[in-house]
Scaffold this motif. Structure first.
Motif, PDB file in Angstrom:
ATOM      1  N   UNK A  79       0.844  -1.208   0.000  1.00 46.05           N
ATOM      2  CA  UNK A  79       0.000   0.000   0.000  1.00 46.05           C
ATOM      3  C   UNK A  79       0.871   1.246   0.000  1.00 46.05           C
ATOM      4  N   UNK A 118      -4.117  -1.104   3.422  1.00 50.52           N
ATOM      5  CA  UNK A 118      -3.716  -0.582   4.731  1.00 50.52           C
ATOM      6  C   UNK A 118      -4.616  -1.170   5.829  1.00 50.52           C
ATOM      7  N   UNK A 119      -5.885  -1.329   5.511  1.00 54.50           N
ATOM      8  CA  UNK A 119      -6.885  -1.763   6.511  1.00 54.50           C
ATOM      9  C   UNK A 119      -6.915  -3.281   6.686  1.00 54.50           C
ATOM     10  N   UNK A 144       0.402  -1.365  14.009  1.00 54.23           N
ATOM     11  CA  UNK A 144      -0.175  -0.023  13.894  1.00 54.23           C
ATOM     12  C   UNK A 144       0.897   1.047  14.133  1.00 54.23           C
ATOM     13  N   UNK A 153       4.646   5.999   8.005  1.00 55.57           N
ATOM     14  CA  UNK A 153       4.045   7.218   7.441  1.00 55.57           C
ATOM     15  C   UNK A 153       4.767   8.466   7.961  1.00 55.57           C
TER      16      UNK A 153
ATOM     17  N   UNK B  79     -10.397  10.051   7.679  1.00 54.10           N
ATOM     18  CA  UNK B  79      -9.423   9.681   6.627  1.00 54.10           C
ATOM     19  C   UNK B  79     -10.139   9.498   5.294  1.00 54.10           C
ATOM     20  N   UNK B 112      -0.942  11.259   3.098  1.00 54.36           N
ATOM     21  CA  UNK B 112      -0.276  10.607   4.239  1.00 54.36           C
ATOM     22  C   UNK B 112      -1.048  10.809   5.546  1.00 54.36           C
ATOM     23  N   UNK B 115      -3.703   8.307   5.392  1.00 56.58           N
ATOM     24  CA  UNK B 115      -3.129   6.978   5.670  1.00 56.58           C
ATOM     25  C   UNK B 115      -2.916   6.774   7.172  1.00 56.58           C
ATOM     26  N   UNK B 116      -2.369   7.796   7.811  1.00 58.02           N
ATOM     27  CA  UNK B 116      -2.077   7.682   9.248  1.00 58.02           C
ATOM     28  C   UNK B 116      -3.369   7.536  10.060  1.00 58.02           C
ATOM     29  N   UNK B 118      -5.998   6.132   8.997  1.00 59.56           N
ATOM     30  CA  UNK B 118      -6.530   4.795   8.710  1.00 59.56           C
ATOM     31  C   UNK B 118      -5.867   3.760   9.626  1.00 59.56           C
ATOM     32  N   UNK B 119      -4.597   3.948   9.902  1.00 56.63           N
ATOM     33  CA  UNK B 119      -3.801   2.971  10.672  1.00 56.63           C
ATOM     34  C   UNK B 119      -3.962   3.137  12.176  1.00 56.63           C
ATOM     35  N   UNK B 120      -3.983   4.398  12.625  1.00 57.54           N
ATOM     36  CA  UNK B 120      -3.967   4.674  14.067  1.00 57.54           C
ATOM     37  C   UNK B 120      -5.097   4.010  14.862  1.00 57.54           C
ATOM     38  N   UNK B 122      -6.546   1.217  14.814  1.00 57.43           N
ATOM     39  CA  UNK B 122      -6.330  -0.180  15.215  1.00 57.43           C
ATOM     40  C   UNK B 122      -5.376  -0.260  16.412  1.00 57.43           C
ATOM     41  N   UNK B 123      -4.378   0.616  16.405  1.00 63.13           N
ATOM     42  CA  UNK B 123      -3.479   0.676  17.551  1.00 63.13           C
ATOM     43  C   UNK B 123      -4.175   1.217  18.788  1.00 63.13           C
ATOM     44  N   UNK B 124      -5.042   2.184  18.582  1.00 66.36           N
ATOM     45  CA  UNK B 124      -5.779   2.771  19.712  1.00 66.36           C
ATOM     46  C   UNK B 124      -6.625   1.709  20.410  1.00 66.36           C
ATOM     47  N   UNK B 140     -11.529  -4.968  16.529  1.00 69.73           N
ATOM     48  CA  UNK B 140     -10.579  -4.746  15.430  1.00 69.73           C
ATOM     49  C   UNK B 140     -11.024  -5.490  14.174  1.00 69.73           C
ATOM     50  N   UNK B 143     -13.973  -3.596  12.753  1.00 66.19           N
ATOM     51  CA  UNK B 143     -13.576  -2.312  12.168  1.00 66.19           C
ATOM     52  C   UNK B 143     -12.838  -2.508  10.843  1.00 66.19           C
ATOM     53  N   UNK B 144     -12.000  -3.538  10.793  1.00 59.01           N
ATOM     54  CA  UNK B 144     -11.265  -3.790   9.550  1.00 59.01           C
ATOM     55  C   UNK B 144     -12.223  -4.138   8.412  1.00 59.01           C
ATOM     56  N   UNK B 147     -14.313  -0.905   7.492  1.00 60.42           N
ATOM     57  CA  UNK B 147     -13.582   0.209   6.891  1.00 60.42           C
ATOM     58  C   UNK B 147     -12.965  -0.132   5.546  1.00 60.42           C
ATOM     59  N   UNK B 148     -12.683  -1.410   5.312  1.00 62.86           N
ATOM     60  CA  UNK B 148     -11.849  -1.777   4.170  1.00 62.86           C
ATOM     61  C   UNK B 148     -12.615  -2.172   2.918  1.00 62.86           C
TER      62      UNK B 148
END
Lengths: 293, 293
Positions: A79, A118-119, A144, A153, B79, B112, B115-116, B118-120, B122-124, B140, B143-144, B147-148
């Motif tokens: 991605x 990415x997802x 993540x 990123x 995002x 970017x 993108x960030x 989109x990724x954050x 999942x870590x949260x 998770x 959500x994946x 969102x995807x």
């Protein structure tokens, strides 16, 4: 390097099979799946999944989970390449000798194919059947951080910043620890998580990963000067032409080669602290610094 | 609707505070965090986090986890707006009456920042302290998917497809079940997961979410015709001008309003099956269909 060659010949087709199957089986518009698969199929060295597998192998563990986590990390890497190639970013028409995603599918679909790649990895890890929920949460948190603003990123933003001004060496290291290093570190550390490695072993492998990440990027910078467009499958000499902050630009070509050697040795020194034989991980380090593409 | 008004007045600032704090505390380049926060701060109705909280409230649960999961889902939504506004997609200069992200930060940073964001999330979720690992993995995974490619991104691809040809009503429903519906469904279902709702309650809430998602999109289509650019904070009349497949285009404006009413009633009927009082969720449904922006 017979060992590594055999390992790669054996594992690369398996990684690709699992990865493409993970995309094939999702319920999504055909054109989107095609655009996602196009870039996943576009080849590349599959270095990241190979590191996941090599770490599992080091600990004598079954590789099955490694194909899945390796696929997840290769999707994140892919991605980032799709978005990086967009006209508003690096504006590349070719990648690995093939047309870039947006040249085939248009910018809108390329943006969305990147977004989907990415997802998806987070869902893939969440759905793994052979891990504890705690292991999955650990992997998702690490991925993540490695992929997002705090890792890849963020590194790309610093890298763009470095196109308009000369970075210091410390800043350049910071770019690459994040841009390239974070995802390589995840690849190596995720193998350790899957293998149930001790905290001490994980710390040693993070040290190894740090050196591997920098060596990888320095080698890329050197290849941009010494490689040919044909070998690289992308335009050689781009960094110099764009006056980009690179290791050779900051340290001269010889200085960059010295740095490469320092990190190569740093990676091997780290491996020396592991209790058991680490030939495969050594060979991967050698491959990173000796490759010609 | 005093109840909902008070709820919104109380909760919206808390959602924004938690969400912006989650971005503020990450270790990332300042310009990237600024670009991420810019779009998160750009307002909007915060409908998705409000649904997370309203479901928690329905089950009499503490809202604390809802602010975090609500922030995660609002980041995904944001995002998607940043990428959707890009020149290669909808090419919008304004969103909610403010300049779009790429008009302020340029296309590369906007890509970017998206993108960030989109990724954050999942870590949260992976880092939440007050949930079991199993709950995190469930959230998770949901959500994946939402969102995807199997949800929002897939819906956007179908939506782009609908700009070049007239969709059938079934195809249009499929666009919106994915493009708008999937993330709304996640918002509602995640509240149920956080609240520890039964499978039966989750199924009822998914049914409610299905109707809410379609009602939301039909109302958007109607507002594009009946609203003003000033009220909407984005260009009104764009769908008609671009000959886009919408509910009014397929069913006439009156036909679209009838459909809206059907889904409004469908949402209320679903709520009627819940054992306890669901006034707040009813009011949210009413808000969705009566809003003028």
């Amino acid at each position: 390097m017979t060992n590594l060659k055999e390992f790669m010949a054996l594992e690369m087709p398996k990684i690709e099979e699992v990865m493409l199957d993970l995309v094939e089986k999702i319920q999504a518009p055909a054109i989107l799946k095609e655009a996602m698969s196009y870039s996943l199929k576009a080849g590349g060295k599959r270095v990241r999944p190979l590191f996941v597998l090599a770490v599992l192998d080091h600990f004598g563990k079954n590789h099955a989970n490694g194909y899945v986590v390796g696929s997840a990390v290769e999707m994140i890497h892919t991605y980032s390449l799709i978005h990086d190639d967009l006209p508003s970013m690096d504006n590349d028409d070719y990648r690995r000798g093939k047309l870039t995603n947006h040249k085939v599918y248009g910018e809108a679909y390329a943006t969305l194919a990147g977004d989907a790649l990415n997802t998806l990895p987070f869902g893939i890890i969440a759905r793994m059947t052979d891990l504890t929920a705690e292991q999955k949460v650990t992997l998702i948190e690490l991925l993540s951080v490695a992929a997002g603003a705090e890792g890849m990123v963020g590194g790309q933003v610093l890298d763009i910043d470095g196109e308009t001004r000369q970075l210091t060496l410390d800043e350049l290291v910071n770019v690459h620890v994040n841009k390239t290093g974070a995802i390589l570190r995840f690849s190596i550390e995720s193998g350790a998580v899957l293998a149930g490695a001790s905290d001490e072993e994980r710390a040693i492998l993070r040290d190894y990963a740090y050196h591997i990440g920098l060596a990888f990027q320095i080698k890329d910078d050197i290849l941009d000067i010494e490689g040919t467009t044909e070998e690289l499958g992308k335009t050689a000499g781009k960094d110099v032409a764009s006056d980009k902050s690179t290791y050779p630009a900051l340290l001269t070509l010889d200085g960059a080669k010295e740095k490469l050697d320092i990190h190569y040795k740093g990676a091997l020194t780290a491996l020396g602290k592991l209790p058991s034989d680490s030939t495969l991980l050594e060979e991967l380090a050698t491959y990173i610094v000796k490759r010609n593409k």
